[in-house]
Design a protein around this motif. Structure first.
Motif, PDB file in Angstrom:
ATOM      1  N   PRO A 145       1.111  -1.133  -0.305  1.00 25.85           N
ATOM      2  CA  PRO A 145      -0.388  -0.180  -0.022  1.00 25.85           C
ATOM      3  C   PRO A 145       0.873   1.640  -0.295  1.00 25.85           C
ATOM      4  O   PRO A 145       0.809   2.393  -0.522  1.00 25.85           O
ATOM      5  CB  PRO A 145      -0.635  -0.025   1.294  1.00 25.85           C
ATOM      6  N   ILE A 146       2.240   1.456   0.716  1.00 27.57           N
ATOM      7  CA  ILE A 146       2.904   2.507   0.711  1.00 27.57           C
ATOM      8  C   ILE A 146       3.139   3.066  -0.651  1.00 27.57           C
ATOM      9  O   ILE A 146       3.330   3.683  -0.880  1.00 27.57           O
ATOM     10  CB  ILE A 146       3.904   2.346   2.155  1.00 27.57           C
ATOM     11  N   THR A 147       4.255   2.065  -1.121  1.00 25.66           N
ATOM     12  CA  THR A 147       4.399   2.100  -2.514  1.00 25.66           C
ATOM     13  C   THR A 147       3.297   2.242  -3.394  1.00 25.66           C
ATOM     14  O   THR A 147       3.346   3.186  -4.660  1.00 25.66           O
ATOM     15  CB  THR A 147       5.262   0.846  -2.931  1.00 25.66           C
ATOM     16  N   THR A 148       2.137   2.397  -3.340  1.00 28.28           N
ATOM     17  CA  THR A 148       1.120   2.229  -4.520  1.00 28.28           C
ATOM     18  C   THR A 148       0.783   3.561  -4.486  1.00 28.28           C
ATOM     19  O   THR A 148       0.233   4.279  -4.942  1.00 28.28           O
ATOM     20  CB  THR A 148      -0.037   1.715  -3.962  1.00 28.28           C
ATOM     21  N   ILE A 149       0.516   4.397  -2.968  1.00 24.09           N
ATOM     22  CA  ILE A 149       0.402   5.450  -2.694  1.00 24.09           C
ATOM     23  C   ILE A 149       1.429   6.243  -3.392  1.00 24.09           C
ATOM     24  O   ILE A 149       0.970   7.863  -4.454  1.00 24.09           O
ATOM     25  CB  ILE A 149       0.294   5.964  -1.090  1.00 24.09           C
ATOM     26  N   PHE A 150       2.461   5.846  -3.302  1.00 21.59           N
ATOM     27  CA  PHE A 150       3.836   6.721  -3.423  1.00 21.59           C
ATOM     28  C   PHE A 150       4.031   6.945  -5.300  1.00 21.59           C
ATOM     29  O   PHE A 150       3.786   7.986  -5.984  1.00 21.59           O
ATOM     30  CB  PHE A 150       5.141   6.603  -3.326  1.00 21.59           C
ATOM     31  N   VAL A 151       3.380   6.138  -5.939  1.00 22.49           N
ATOM     32  CA  VAL A 151       3.139   5.287  -7.215  1.00 22.49           C
ATOM     33  C   VAL A 151       2.356   6.382  -8.103  1.00 22.49           C
ATOM     34  O   VAL A 151       2.326   7.394  -8.759  1.00 22.49           O
ATOM     35  CB  VAL A 151       3.106   4.318  -8.023  1.00 22.49           C
ATOM     36  N   LEU A 152       1.234   6.184  -7.070  1.00 22.30           N
ATOM     37  CA  LEU A 152      -0.162   7.261  -7.629  1.00 22.30           C
ATOM     38  C   LEU A 152       0.045   8.752  -7.651  1.00 22.30           C
ATOM     39  O   LEU A 152      -0.248   9.249  -8.393  1.00 22.30           O
ATOM     40  CB  LEU A 152      -0.779   6.732  -6.378  1.00 22.30           C
ATOM     41  N   ALA A 153       0.673   9.184  -6.406  1.00 24.91           N
ATOM     42  CA  ALA A 153       1.435  10.535  -6.614  1.00 24.91           C
ATOM     43  C   ALA A 153       1.994  10.925  -7.444  1.00 24.91           C
ATOM     44  O   ALA A 153       2.160  11.853  -7.490  1.00 24.91           O
ATOM     45  CB  ALA A 153       1.595  10.250  -5.115  1.00 24.91           C
ATOM     46  N   ILE A 154       3.043   9.834  -7.653  1.00 27.77           N
ATOM     47  CA  ILE A 154       4.049  10.262  -9.263  1.00 27.77           C
ATOM     48  C   ILE A 154       3.668  10.481 -10.431  1.00 27.77           C
ATOM     49  O   ILE A 154       3.768  11.036 -10.727  1.00 27.77           O
ATOM     50  CB  ILE A 154       5.224   9.048  -9.453  1.00 27.77           C
ATOM     51  N   THR A 155       2.315   9.259 -10.494  1.00 29.15           N
ATOM     52  CA  THR A 155       1.375   9.364 -12.038  1.00 29.15           C
ATOM     53  C   THR A 155       0.753  10.405 -11.938  1.00 29.15           C
ATOM     54  O   THR A 155       0.582  10.590 -13.026  1.00 29.15           O
ATOM     55  CB  THR A 155       1.125   8.260 -12.000  1.00 29.15           C
ATOM     56  N   GLY A 156       0.296  10.809 -11.240  1.00 28.19           N
ATOM     57  CA  GLY A 156      -0.398  11.968 -11.097  1.00 28.19           C
ATOM     58  C   GLY A 156      -0.101  13.059 -11.408  1.00 28.19           C
ATOM     59  O   GLY A 156      -0.476  14.014 -11.793  1.00 28.19           O
ATOM     60  N   ARG A 157       1.382  13.600 -10.645  1.00 25.52           N
ATOM     61  CA  ARG A 157       2.295  14.675 -10.828  1.00 25.52           C
ATOM     62  C   ARG A 157       2.260  14.862 -12.468  1.00 25.52           C
ATOM     63  O   ARG A 157       2.787  15.976 -12.972  1.00 25.52           O
ATOM     64  CB  ARG A 157       3.589  14.843 -10.394  1.00 25.52           C
ATOM     65  N   ASN A 158       2.582  13.415 -13.343  1.00 29.54           N
ATOM     66  CA  ASN A 158       3.430  13.449 -14.413  1.00 29.54           C
ATOM     67  C   ASN A 158       2.495  13.566 -15.107  1.00 29.54           C
ATOM     68  O   ASN A 158       2.315  14.162 -16.488  1.00 29.54           O
ATOM     69  CB  ASN A 158       4.251  12.255 -14.764  1.00 29.54           C
ATOM     70  N   SER A 159       1.309  12.925 -15.012  1.00 24.05           N
ATOM     71  CA  SER A 159       0.399  13.784 -15.692  1.00 24.05           C
ATOM     72  C   SER A 159      -0.507  14.595 -16.003  1.00 24.05           C
ATOM     73  O   SER A 159      -1.476  14.993 -17.201  1.00 24.05           O
ATOM     74  CB  SER A 159      -0.645  11.881 -15.468  1.00 24.05           C
ATOM     75  N   ASP A 160      -0.013  15.705 -15.796  1.00 27.43           N
ATOM     76  CA  ASP A 160      -0.421  17.353 -15.480  1.00 27.43           C
ATOM     77  C   ASP A 160      -0.295  18.553 -16.614  1.00 27.43           C
ATOM     78  O   ASP A 160      -0.786  18.959 -17.616  1.00 27.43           O
ATOM     79  CB  ASP A 160      -0.017  17.614 -14.513  1.00 27.43           C
ATOM     80  N   GLY A 161       0.664  17.480 -17.639  1.00 33.42           N
ATOM     81  CA  GLY A 161       1.704  17.902 -18.569  1.00 33.42           C
ATOM     82  C   GLY A 161       2.959  18.610 -18.660  1.00 33.42           C
ATOM     83  O   GLY A 161       3.045  19.599 -19.378  1.00 33.42           O
ATOM     84  N   ALA A 162       3.260  18.791 -17.130  1.00 35.57           N
ATOM     85  CA  ALA A 162       4.051  19.686 -16.816  1.00 35.57           C
ATOM     86  C   ALA A 162       5.067  18.627 -16.750  1.00 35.57           C
ATOM     87  O   ALA A 162       5.594  18.279 -16.294  1.00 35.57           O
ATOM     88  CB  ALA A 162       4.308  20.436 -15.451  1.00 35.57           C
TER      89      ALA A 162
END
Length: 78
Positions: A61-78
């Motif tokens: 669960p901890i790695t899932t939370i971190f990966v979700l945060a990373i992929t959410g940040r990269n999908s903004d197009g910034a």
């Protein structure tokens, strides 16, 4: 009854692996990986590796939370 449960769990593991390989969206891929871990987890416990089961239960669960945060940040197009 145990054999039936093993077949069902093996089906869940195979379904999670195929869905993970087939999915292109990072969020869906994480969900499929969670299904895969959910199917593998009873096999780890049945094998008697309770220390590994505890580590998997804490790390996944901890790695899932971190990966979700990373992929959410990269999908903004910034």
């Amino acid at each position: 009854m145990i054999e039936f449960l093993q077949v069902v769990l093996a089906g869940i593991v195979i379904l999670g692996a195929v869905a993970t390989a087939w999915s292109r969206d990072p969020f869906n891929k994480l969900i499929c990986l969670s299904v895969l871990v959910g199917g593998v987890f009873p096999f780890i416990v049945a094998g008697g590796y309770l220390d590994v089961a505890i580590a998997v239960a804490l790390i996944t669960p901890i790695t899932t939370i971190f990966v979700l945060a990373i992929t959410g940040r990269n999908s903004d197009g910034a």
